[in-house]
Design a protein around this motif. Sequence first.
Motif, PDB file in Angstrom:
ATOM      1  N   ASP A  66       2.017   1.905  -3.416  1.00  0.00           N
ATOM      2  CA  ASP A  66       0.942   2.522  -4.202  1.00  0.00           C
ATOM      3  C   ASP A  66       0.835   4.009  -3.908  1.00  0.00           C
ATOM      4  N   ARG A 124      -9.696   9.925   1.263  1.00  0.00           N
ATOM      5  CA  ARG A 124      -9.865   8.479   1.140  1.00  0.00           C
ATOM      6  C   ARG A 124      -9.493   7.720   2.404  1.00  0.00           C
ATOM      7  N   TYR A 125      -8.435   8.191   3.069  1.00  0.00           N
ATOM      8  CA  TYR A 125      -7.938   7.429   4.216  1.00  0.00           C
ATOM      9  C   TYR A 125      -8.138   8.137   5.558  1.00  0.00           C
ATOM     10  N   ASP A 162      -3.660  -4.058  -9.341  1.00  0.00           N
ATOM     11  CA  ASP A 162      -2.690  -3.049  -8.906  1.00  0.00           C
ATOM     12  C   ASP A 162      -3.202  -2.161  -7.780  1.00  0.00           C
ATOM     13  N   GLY A 163      -4.352  -2.510  -7.245  1.00  0.00           N
ATOM     14  CA  GLY A 163      -4.895  -1.706  -6.152  1.00  0.00           C
ATOM     15  C   GLY A 163      -5.308  -0.303  -6.568  1.00  0.00           C
ATOM     16  N   GLU A 164      -5.676  -0.125  -7.848  1.00  0.00           N
ATOM     17  CA  GLU A 164      -6.051   1.216  -8.323  1.00  0.00           C
ATOM     18  C   GLU A 164      -7.361   1.670  -7.695  1.00  0.00           C
ATOM     19  N   GLY A 171      -8.630   0.263  -5.240  1.00  0.00           N
ATOM     20  CA  GLY A 171      -8.386   0.165  -3.806  1.00  0.00           C
ATOM     21  C   GLY A 171      -8.025   1.510  -3.215  1.00  0.00           C
ATOM     22  N   MET A 172      -7.195   2.284  -3.923  1.00  0.00           N
ATOM     23  CA  MET A 172      -6.812   3.594  -3.405  1.00  0.00           C
ATOM     24  C   MET A 172      -8.001   4.550  -3.414  1.00  0.00           C
ATOM     25  N   LEU A 186       0.835  -1.209   0.000  1.00  0.00           N
ATOM     26  CA  LEU A 186       0.000   0.000   0.000  1.00  0.00           C
ATOM     27  C   LEU A 186       0.870   1.260   0.000  1.00  0.00           C
ATOM     28  N   PHE A 190      -6.307  14.734  -1.316  1.00  0.00           N
ATOM     29  CA  PHE A 190      -6.700  13.518  -2.026  1.00  0.00           C
ATOM     30  C   PHE A 190      -6.632  12.304  -1.095  1.00  0.00           C
ATOM     31  N   LEU A 191      -5.527  12.188  -0.377  1.00  0.00           N
ATOM     32  CA  LEU A 191      -5.362  11.016   0.491  1.00  0.00           C
ATOM     33  C   LEU A 191      -6.201  11.115   1.754  1.00  0.00           C
ATOM     34  N   ARG A 204       3.609   5.906  -5.417  1.00  0.00           N
ATOM     35  CA  ARG A 204       3.393   6.022  -6.853  1.00  0.00           C
ATOM     36  C   ARG A 204       2.370   7.114  -7.139  1.00  0.00           C
ATOM     37  N   ARG A 205       1.313   7.128  -6.312  1.00  0.00           N
ATOM     38  CA  ARG A 205       0.262   8.117  -6.533  1.00  0.00           C
ATOM     39  C   ARG A 205       0.805   9.531  -6.281  1.00  0.00           C
TER      40      ARG A 205
END
Lengths: 173, 178
Positions: A84, A109-110, B125-127, B129-130, A81, A105-106, A87-88
């Motif tokens: 990911d 979501r989180y 790829d968990g796209e 998921g994010m 995670l 953004f994060l 990468r994002r």
Amino acid sequence: MNGDVIQTRLQDRLYATAARLLALAGLVLALAAGGVGTAAPLVNPVDFDTAEQEAQYQKLVRELRCTVCQSETIYESNAALAGDMRRRVYEMTAAGASEQEIIDFLVQRYGDYVRYRPAFQANTVLLWTSPFLILVVGGLIWMQVVRQRRRLVPREALTAQERDALERFRRGE
Amino acid sequence: MMLRRIMLPLVAILALLGLFYVGLGMDSRALPSPLVGKPAPAFQLESFFDPDVTITEADFIGETALVNVWASWCSTCLAEKPYLMELARQGITIHSFNYRDTRENARRYLSADMNPYDKIAFDPDGEAGMEWGVYATPETYLLDPQGTIRYKRIGPLNPKLIREEILPLIAKIEAENR
């Protein structure tokens, strides 16, 4: 025979002391190592057009929490995670998003939890101010104690009668 | 004076112990999801069963449905599967994301028992998921017919949770939409 027992006891004590010293040294070393550097960077190779983007990326990956491995930033973490998220952050930065846009953004979501350095907002006021509050409260208590001590009257010298009594007591009468 | 000397530290220590007690009882992994009350996030993925078919959030919306995130490498998902099977048997629609998985392994995972899922989006790829704020498998969302996320569970479902939280909430949503 008796001497042997004493000797083994002495040895035991020596070993115990040595073990304790070793443990202490280990602890000091571990602390020193922890202070010198955190885990080796596991960052995927990144390539930016501008130095500002690079700086923004490097800053953000150290300010976002890997939410599955709660006490690591996404910069330190090996979790999928975290990869990911890095990468994002990279993609958004390269696409020109601002620092705030990426954090938002994060967070959307989180949740706030994704921020490794909590924002100063209504529900974190106590978190940020409590050290200073405690300092102020401690200072007030300290001042109070000092003032009370000052108010204490120094003991007056002994009267002749008291001195006599003390002398007699000393002599054991 | 003497009494105050003892009382003050005693009260302070009791207060501290109280804090510790509360703190120990808290689950540090139970995190509030900011997505509850928000519309299901957009995504676009291949269908698990047919790479030529595209699945989007619209495919998950339309009725009260659970959305489960699972993977064949996730042993907790396997342990959770019987409960999902039971929910599916009761007529509850369960869609899902197959998360960071391969089709081959996931197919074996589904055929070993049965498949509780209606639609499965393939997310290697968990796209998505994010977008959905997935921490780790298994996770379960509850969508109402309008596509609003009404509930999220990080971690496996269990009979108590299903009985006390999920089924009552489903009943409530159905009542709202009658």
